[in-house]
Design a protein around this motif. Structure first.
Motif, PDB file in Angstrom:
ATOM      1  N   ALA A 136      47.911  46.734  44.638  1.00  0.00           N
ATOM      2  CA  ALA A 136      47.292  45.266  44.127  1.00  0.00           C
ATOM      3  C   ALA A 136      46.007  45.092  44.096  1.00  0.00           C
ATOM      4  O   ALA A 136      45.118  45.669  44.994  1.00  0.00           O
ATOM      5  N   GLY A 137      45.480  44.238  43.179  1.00  0.00           N
ATOM      6  CA  GLY A 137      44.008  43.880  42.967  1.00  0.00           C
ATOM      7  C   GLY A 137      43.819  42.659  42.332  1.00  0.00           C
ATOM      8  O   GLY A 137      44.743  41.983  41.846  1.00  0.00           O
ATOM      9  N   GLY A 138      42.616  42.187  42.018  1.00  0.00           N
ATOM     10  CA  GLY A 138      42.415  41.091  41.181  1.00  0.00           C
ATOM     11  C   GLY A 138      42.424  41.246  39.734  1.00  0.00           C
ATOM     12  O   GLY A 138      42.730  42.498  39.177  1.00  0.00           O
ATOM     13  N   ASN A 139      42.182  40.181  39.040  1.00  0.00           N
ATOM     14  CA  ASN A 139      42.465  40.323  37.481  1.00  0.00           C
ATOM     15  C   ASN A 139      41.721  41.374  36.849  1.00  0.00           C
ATOM     16  O   ASN A 139      42.097  42.146  35.932  1.00  0.00           O
ATOM     17  N   GLN A 140      40.456  41.369  37.216  1.00  0.00           N
ATOM     18  CA  GLN A 140      39.616  42.389  36.622  1.00  0.00           C
ATOM     19  C   GLN A 140      40.048  43.674  36.932  1.00  0.00           C
ATOM     20  O   GLN A 140      39.954  44.648  35.907  1.00  0.00           O
ATOM     21  N   GLU A 141      40.589  43.917  37.980  1.00  0.00           N
ATOM     22  CA  GLU A 141      41.219  45.428  38.195  1.00  0.00           C
ATOM     23  C   GLU A 141      42.364  45.897  37.413  1.00  0.00           C
ATOM     24  O   GLU A 141      42.932  47.015  37.478  1.00  0.00           O
ATOM     25  N   VAL A 142      43.067  44.976  36.747  1.00  0.00           N
ATOM     26  CA  VAL A 142      44.221  45.130  35.651  1.00  0.00           C
ATOM     27  C   VAL A 142      43.809  45.835  34.423  1.00  0.00           C
ATOM     28  O   VAL A 142      44.385  46.435  33.863  1.00  0.00           O
ATOM     29  N   PHE A 143      42.329  45.786  34.220  1.00  0.00           N
ATOM     30  CA  PHE A 143      41.934  46.258  32.950  1.00  0.00           C
ATOM     31  C   PHE A 143      41.456  47.656  33.154  1.00  0.00           C
ATOM     32  O   PHE A 143      40.986  48.210  34.104  1.00  0.00           O
ATOM     33  N   SER A 144      41.692  48.508  31.898  1.00  0.00           N
ATOM     34  CA  SER A 144      41.365  49.849  31.950  1.00  0.00           C
ATOM     35  C   SER A 144      40.599  50.010  30.610  1.00  0.00           C
ATOM     36  O   SER A 144      40.719  49.677  29.654  1.00  0.00           O
ATOM     37  N   ARG A 145      39.383  50.995  31.010  1.00  0.00           N
ATOM     38  CA  ARG A 145      38.657  51.581  29.788  1.00  0.00           C
ATOM     39  C   ARG A 145      39.133  52.534  29.109  1.00  0.00           C
ATOM     40  O   ARG A 145      38.790  52.538  27.758  1.00  0.00           O
TER      41      ARG A 145
END
Length: 349
Positions: free
Chosen positions: A260-269
């Protein structure tokens, strides 16, 4: 217009019923085929038979229960057990709905299989390939789910509703007094009669395997009831008190951990796609720009596709994408046409 012998994949719904009516009106020799896939298929078989009788066309039932169990249900359960989130329709289309029905239609003496999909299929003289194009109705476009079809399958498929919008389909079904004209759309997985978590537990009780919810550094944040019951991007149901909202950012079935992590950690490049199938092109030999959808309901995102030596494709997005989910499909587009696609193996942050 050349008259054809066409079998229509009739699900008992509005779209396939209107498809059969339109083709019959055009003078083709039409029959209906309905798949018996599981215990949940009885209603579909009954409704399709009612429509076929109304239209005065033959109706056949194809018993695909064993094939569906192997190609779709077992795959569905295995993917969740491995910490991935499958798309059962993507698995069903090449192996069962089209693969099985095209063969059954041929056995019955029909040359083509028609479906009620909102997508187009057309032949390109320039490339010598059959292409799949987006449906006119952007809210119902189903080209995404068809990307795994092979060229030899596409050569025998007709999709009359590719240029229609759903509201017109419903209105036309009402005007024709089709028996299912007011039947609501099915939104759930066809073989799951209730909540998918209950279904997973009923089929694979061993999936209830509690473990740790951790952050990216490995710090334990809480406990989970089984990796199979979570998916990337999920927020609700974690049962963790935290200063900021936490989301599932990855699943590790081998370690039995939910990360689990914060919202920004849900994004992938980037993402890596495997088990590729190419439609508009024979193969990808050099980097290519494309639009990419990472799930059926996602918006198309601009990206660079780069072929890799191991047969996978690296997808590099112009802007990071939220909740890139292993097990789902990444489908590549060039304009309105499907270039191809593959199964997401991993997300790269």
């Amino acid at each position: 217009m050349e008259k054809k012998r066409i079998a229509v994949a009739m699900s008992g719904g509005v779209d396939s019923s209107l498809t059969a009516a339109l083709l019959q009106e055009q003078g083709h020799e039409v029959a209906g085929i309905t798949m018996n896939l599981s215990d949940c298929s009885a209603g579909a078989v009954s409704d399709a038979k009612i429509v076929a009788d109304f239209l005065g066309i033959p109706h056949h039932v194809a018993d695909f229960r064993a094939l569906f169990q192997k190609k779709v249900i077992d795959y569905f359960l295995d993917e969740y057990a491995a910490g991935r989130t499958p798309n059962p329709c993507v698995a069903c289309n090449p192996g069962v709905k089209f693969g099985g029905l095209i063969a059954e239609a041929a056995r019955l003496g029909y040359d083509y299989l028609a479906t009620g999909h909102y997508a187009g299929i057309h032949y390109s003289e320039a490339t010598g390939r059959y292409n799949i194009s987006k449906g006119t109705d952007g809210n119902k476009d189903q080209a995404y789910a068809l990307y795994r079809l092979k060229q030899e399958q596409l050569a025998h498929v007709i999709t009359p509703l590719g240029g229609w919008v759903k509201t017109d389909t419903r209105a036309e079904a009402v005007r024709r007094n089709l028996p299912v004209a007011n039947k609501p759309e099915s939104q759930e997985i066809c073989f799951v009669p209730d909540d998918y978590k209950e279904y997973l537990l009923r089929c694979r009780p061993e999936l209830r395997r509690p473990g740790d919810i951790v952050d990216t550094s490995g710090r334990v944040l809480g406990r989970h009831e089984g990796v199979a019951f979570y998916t990337v991007g999920q927020r609700k149901g974690l049962g963790i008190a935290a200063e900021k909202p936490l989301y599932v950012i990855a699943l590790d079935a081998e370690k039995n951990q939910v990360i689990a992590g914060g919202n920004q950690e849900v994004f992938s490049r980037e993402l890596v796609a495997e088990k590729l199938n190419w439609v508009a092109i024979g193969e990808l030999t050099e980097p290519m720009r494309a639009g990419v959808k990472i799930r059926y309901g996602a918006k198309e995102a601009d990206a660079l596709l780069t072929p890799r030596e191991d047969g996978t494709v690296l997808v590099s997005f112009d802007a990071p994408q939220r909740a890139v989910t292993p097990g789902q499909s990444a489908v590549f587009y060039r304009g309105n046409d499907v270039l191809g696609g593959g199964i997401i193996r991993e997300a790269v942050r």
